[in-house]
Design an enzyme around this catalytic site. Structure first.
Site, PDB file in Angstrom:
ATOM      1  N   LYS A 130      34.082  66.569  26.533  1.00  0.00           N
ATOM      2  CA  LYS A 130      35.334  67.056  25.621  1.00  0.00           C
ATOM      3  C   LYS A 130      35.624  67.719  24.832  1.00  0.00           C
ATOM      4  O   LYS A 130      35.392  67.408  23.154  1.00  0.00           O
ATOM      5  CB  LYS A 130      37.014  65.994  25.604  1.00  0.00           C
ATOM      6  CG  LYS A 130      38.492  67.146  25.863  1.00  0.00           C
ATOM      7  CD  LYS A 130      39.614  65.838  26.087  1.00  0.00           C
ATOM      8  CE  LYS A 130      40.663  66.234  25.666  1.00  0.00           C
ATOM      9  NZ  LYS A 130      41.091  67.754  26.719  1.00  0.00           N
ATOM     10  N   ARG A 136      35.697  57.925  27.256  1.00  0.00           N
ATOM     11  CA  ARG A 136      35.289  59.675  27.428  1.00  0.00           C
ATOM     12  C   ARG A 136      34.276  60.042  26.282  1.00  0.00           C
ATOM     13  O   ARG A 136      33.343  60.682  25.881  1.00  0.00           O
ATOM     14  CB  ARG A 136      36.604  60.250  28.291  1.00  0.00           C
ATOM     15  CG  ARG A 136      35.974  61.685  28.316  1.00  0.00           C
ATOM     16  CD  ARG A 136      36.967  62.114  29.511  1.00  0.00           C
ATOM     17  NE  ARG A 136      38.298  62.483  28.241  1.00  0.00           N
ATOM     18  CZ  ARG A 136      39.594  62.313  28.456  1.00  0.00           C
ATOM     19  NH1 ARG A 136      39.608  62.980  30.295  1.00  0.00           N
ATOM     20  NH2 ARG A 136      40.019  62.414  27.800  1.00  0.00           N
TER      21      ARG A 136
HETATM   22  N1  PLP Z   1      40.507  69.120  31.935  1.00  0.00           N
HETATM   23  C1  PLP Z   1      40.834  69.873  30.740  1.00  0.00           C
HETATM   24  C2  PLP Z   1      39.923  71.217  30.871  1.00  0.00           C
HETATM   25  C3  PLP Z   1      41.523  68.990  30.183  1.00  0.00           C
HETATM   26  O1  PLP Z   1      41.860  70.003  28.732  1.00  0.00           O
HETATM   27  C4  PLP Z   1      42.675  67.927  30.191  1.00  0.00           C
HETATM   28  C5  PLP Z   1      43.419  67.077  29.200  1.00  0.00           C
HETATM   29  O2  PLP Z   1      42.682  66.810  28.432  1.00  0.00           O
HETATM   30  C6  PLP Z   1      42.474  67.425  31.540  1.00  0.00           C
HETATM   31  C7  PLP Z   1      41.493  68.352  32.531  1.00  0.00           C
HETATM   32  C8  PLP Z   1      42.874  65.974  32.001  1.00  0.00           C
HETATM   33  O3  PLP Z   1      41.590  64.677  31.403  1.00  0.00           O
HETATM   34  P1  PLP Z   1      42.952  64.094  31.028  1.00  0.00           P
HETATM   35  O4  PLP Z   1      43.539  63.862  32.094  1.00  0.00           O
HETATM   36  O5  PLP Z   1      41.924  63.100  30.724  1.00  0.00           O
HETATM   37  O6  PLP Z   1      43.324  64.120  29.571  1.00  0.00           O
HETATM   38  C1  COI Z   2      44.781  66.980  27.240  1.00  0.00           C
HETATM   39  O1  COI Z   2      45.784  66.843  28.309  1.00  0.00           O
HETATM   40  O2  COI Z   2      45.302  66.201  26.573  1.00  0.00           O
HETATM   41  C2  COI Z   2      44.145  68.256  26.644  1.00  0.00           C
HETATM   42  O3  COI Z   2      43.361  67.834  25.799  1.00  0.00           O
HETATM   43  C3  COI Z   2      44.400  69.630  27.627  1.00  0.00           C
HETATM   44  C4  COI Z   2      45.197  70.515  25.753  1.00  0.00           C
HETATM   45  C5  COI Z   2      44.507  71.601  26.806  1.00  0.00           C
HETATM   46  C6  COI Z   2      46.126  70.735  25.777  1.00  0.00           C
END
Ligand code: PLP
Ligand code: COI
Length: 342
Positions: A186, A83
């Site tokens: 991200k 990612r």
């Molecule tokens: N959506 C947002 C806006 C986030 O900041 C996060 C955190 O990483 C997620 C979704 C969840 O992604 P992941 O499951 O890869 O941590």
């Molecule tokens: C994560 O779950 O890793 C995120 O980046 C969420 C963050 C806004 C704390």
């Protein structure tokens, strides 16, 4: 393995804590130099660094877990690396290879191993990789030099309730991302855009914001810090499909587990706000959020309750047990999901 840090492991919350070591690597002259661990938690940046002015930066979030036998493991770190590579492509930054990423994560975890919370406390080591464009550029163009750094800290629940449901509010006035903008990357800018709606939500005692699709404002996209899922009466696990949400690694893991371990039908598709009655349960999922049940959603004057405002629903609990069981090494993981830090 040792365990010397003396912390209130059961009540960590989600706060910064300065640990002894972090990793830093510099990209100069068109290539990554060898990274190293450092005790210096301060970055020294040129005043005109593009990350400061034009938001040329990206981050990731993943966790290390202590297992029952005392060892430490990572959950799908290759997916975070991939990612970050896609985010880097979107912002014209150099990619960090999966090998370099995972190796650097392991170095940071090993060096701070005393801070990986003990098994059974619910705590984990949250790992934050960061990629930034630096150097003396003032026009709007990509940097020539970059820093890739990773730091970590022990954390507990991101949302206060843990497995107790909390309430969320739909943002009618603000979007976090544009239809074809950087929502799927991200990047810090998405989170900067979410600060004001996030404050408005928290001032009203909601856990976080639910964003709608920025083009029509009729469909649920995601939560400010996690993806959204709902469980239907006929055992479907439904999550929004959209080019402007962050592709959550937890969400894709749950889609797989819902199908292959719980026998649910996995569905990625539209989640119209007008059809919330379909769902018997709903939740937010992500690395920090893990699985956080959504009690109810405020939308204008309407408050929609899913399963219950106080009790987690049975399917959400099953998904939580399966996911966290895998992450902490108690449940057999699908192939390739667990990477040991030895
Ligand atoms: N959506 C947002 C806006 C986030 O900041 C996060 C955190 O990483 C997620 C979704 C969840 O992604 P992941 O499951 O890869 O941590
Ligand atoms: C994560 O779950 O890793 C995120 O980046 C969420 C963050 C806004 C704390």
């Amino acid at each position: 393995m040792t365990m010397t840090a003396n912390l209130d492991w059961e009540n960590l919350g989600f706060s910064y804590m300065k640990l002894p070591y972090r990793y830093i690597a510099y990209y100069r002259n068109g290539q990554w130099e060898e990274g190293q661990l450092t005790e210096d938690a301060t970055l020294h940046l040129h005043e005109s660094s593009p990350c400061l002015h034009y938001g040329q930066q990206a981050f990731e979030g993943l966790k290390a877990y202590r297992t029952k036998d005392g060892s430490v493991q990572l959950f799908r770190p290759d997916k975070n690396a991939e990612r970050l590579q896609r985010t880097a492509d979107r912002l014209l930054m150099p990619q960090v290879s999966t090998e370099m990423f995972v190796d650097a994560v392991k170095q940071v975890v090993r060096a701070n191993e005393d801070y990986v919370p003990p098994y059974g406390t619910g705590g984990t080591l949250y790992i934050r990789p960061l990629l930034i464009g630096v150097g003396d550029i003032i026009g709007v163009k990509p940097a020539d030099e970059y820093i890739f750094t990773i730091f970590a800290m022990p954390v507990g629940n991101y949302f206060k309730g843990g497995l107790t449901p909390t309430n969320f509010i739909v943002s009618a006035d603000y979007d976090r991302a544009a239809p074809h903008g950087t929502g799927a990357a991200k990047v810090g800018g998405n989170y900067a855009a979410s600060l004001l709606p996030g404050k408005i939500a928290k001032d009203k005692q909601f856990s976080d914001v639910i964003y709608l699709d920025p083009a029509t404002h009729t469909k649920i996209e995601e939560v400010g810090s996690a993806n959204f899922f709902g469980i239907t009466k006929d055992r479907e696990f439904v999550t929004p499909l959209s080019p402007s949400i962050l592709p959550s690694i937890t969400k894709y893991s749950l889609l797989y587990l819902a199908e292959h371990r719980l026998g649910l039908k996995p569905v990625e598709g539209d989640v119209p706000l007008a059809e919330l009655d379909r769902f018997t349960e709903a939740g937010a999922c992500g690395t920090a959020a893990v699985i956080s049940p959504i009690g109810g959603i405020q939308h204008g004057n309407h408050f929609h309750v899913f399963y219950s405002e106080t009790e987690v629903g049975p399917v959400t609990r099953q998904l939580y047990d399966e996911l966290t069981g895998i992450q902490f090494g108690d449940v057999e993981a699908p192939e390739g999901w667990i990477v040991k830090v030895d």
